[in-house]
Design a protein around this motif. Structure first.
Motif, short mmCIF file in Angstrom:
data_model
loop_
_atom_site.label_atom_id
_atom_site.label_comp_id
_atom_site.label_asym_id
_atom_site.label_seq_id
_atom_site.Cartn_x
_atom_site.Cartn_y
_atom_site.Cartn_z
N ALA A 246 0.85 -1.18 0.00
CA ALA A 246 0.00 0.00 0.00
C ALA A 246 0.89 1.23 0.00
CB ALA A 246 -0.91 -0.01 1.23
N TYR A 247 0.68 2.13 -0.96
CA TYR A 247 1.49 3.33 -1.10
C TYR A 247 0.77 4.48 -0.41
CZ TYR A 247 3.91 0.38 -4.37
OH TYR A 247 4.61 -0.65 -4.92
N LYS A 248 1.40 5.02 0.64
CA LYS A 248 0.77 6.00 1.51
C LYS A 248 0.91 7.43 0.98
CE LYS A 248 0.94 7.64 6.31
NZ LYS A 248 1.58 7.44 7.62
N PHE A 249 -0.20 8.17 1.02
CA PHE A 249 -0.24 9.58 0.69
C PHE A 249 -0.84 10.30 1.90
CE2 PHE A 249 0.00 7.50 -3.30
CZ PHE A 249 0.52 8.39 -4.23
N GLU A 250 -0.04 11.17 2.54
CA GLU A 250 -0.53 11.92 3.69
C GLU A 250 -1.38 13.09 3.21
OE1 GLU A 250 2.94 13.04 5.92
OE2 GLU A 250 3.19 11.01 6.72
N LEU A 251 -2.44 13.38 3.97
CA LEU A 251 -3.38 14.44 3.60
C LEU A 251 -3.35 15.55 4.63
CD1 LEU A 251 -6.41 12.19 2.65
CD2 LEU A 251 -4.70 13.14 1.10
N ARG A 252 -3.70 16.74 4.20
CA ARG A 252 -3.88 17.88 5.10
C ARG A 252 -5.19 18.55 4.73
NH1 ARG A 252 2.13 20.47 5.13
NH2 ARG A 252 3.05 18.89 6.46
N GLY A 253 -5.80 19.19 5.72
CA GLY A 253 -7.03 19.92 5.45
C GLY A 253 -8.24 19.01 5.38
N SER A 254 -9.28 19.52 4.76
CA SER A 254 -10.56 18.81 4.67
C SER A 254 -10.57 17.90 3.44
CB SER A 254 -11.72 19.80 4.59
OG SER A 254 -11.74 20.61 5.73
N GLN A 255 -10.52 16.62 3.67
CA GLN A 255 -10.51 15.62 2.59
C GLN A 255 -11.63 14.62 2.88
OE1 GLN A 255 -7.99 16.23 0.36
NE2 GLN A 255 -7.01 17.73 1.65
N SER A 256 -12.23 14.06 1.84
CA SER A 256 -13.34 13.16 2.12
C SER A 256 -13.55 12.13 1.01
CB SER A 256 -14.64 13.95 2.30
OG SER A 256 -15.02 14.54 1.07
N MET A 257 -14.27 11.09 1.37
CA MET A 257 -14.72 10.06 0.44
C MET A 257 -16.20 9.85 0.74
SD MET A 257 -13.20 8.05 -1.86
CE MET A 257 -13.50 6.57 -2.79
N THR A 258 -17.04 9.94 -0.26
CA THR A 258 -18.48 9.83 -0.09
C THR A 258 -19.00 8.65 -0.90
OG1 THR A 258 -18.64 12.22 0.12
CG2 THR A 258 -20.66 11.04 -0.36
N THR A 259 -19.88 7.86 -0.28
CA THR A 259 -20.47 6.70 -0.97
C THR A 259 -21.98 6.88 -1.06
OG1 THR A 259 -18.72 5.24 -0.18
CG2 THR A 259 -20.75 4.20 -0.92
#
Length: 167
Positions: free
Chosen positions: A53-66
């Motif tokens: 699994a290749y990790k990408f760090e996030l900052r701020g408001s991030q989301s996934m919607t289903t």
């Protein structure tokens, strides 16, 4: 009837939301064969070697919607998941990586601030589109905006990080 409900749901305690990290995994067709139960952590112990699994760090408001797309007229029921993630600092190394990523159909793990981890694109993989933003003024950021889309017959599965090699 096999689709009858068998339980209700109580009010849960308050928690936090938002995506903390995302992890991309090259598409593996065996994922689909190893899934047995929705809501139970996904078990990939039968897949060898252990997926990376290749990790990408996030900052701020991030989301996934289903969204559940169900229609009686067509007799269909499926789930469409969409996430938009911003990655800072445009550079040639990232250009190359994101170009490769957008040409595949990877699986996506989304790690939330609540400690939960969800696996998207189990059966069909995910489509990834990349926008490169250079900003208009000195105060604007330079970043990449990834839009990830998955169409599946099931919602995302619970997963555990110890099942993957993290890079």
């Amino acid at each position: 009837m096999a689709c009858d409900i068998s339980s209700g749901r109580t009010v849960k305690c308050k928690t936090v939301g938002g995506a903390k990290n995302i992890y991309f995994i090259n598409y593996i067709s065996d994922f689909r064969n190893d899934i047995t139960t929705i809501g139970v952590p996904f078990n990939i112990n039968g897949i060898s070697p252990t997926p990376t699994a290749y990790k990408f760090e996030l900052r701020g408001s991030q989301s996934m919607t289903t969204n559940n797309d169900s229609t009686r007229d067509n007799g269909t029921n499926f789930y469409s998941s969409t996430g938009t993630f911003k990655l800072g600092n445009v550079d040639t190394g990232a250009d190359s990586l994101l170009y490769t990523l957008s040409n595949g159909t990877p699986h996506l793990l989304v790690e939330g601030f609540d400690g939960m981890l969800y696996l998207y694109g189990v059966g069909n993989g995910c489509d990834v589109s990349v926008n490169r933003n250079m900003g208009a003024t000195m105060g604007d950021g330079t970043n990449y905006e990834l839009t990830v889309t998955a169409l599946e017959i099931h919602p995302a599965y619970d997963a555990e990080l110890n099942q993957f090699t993290i890079v």
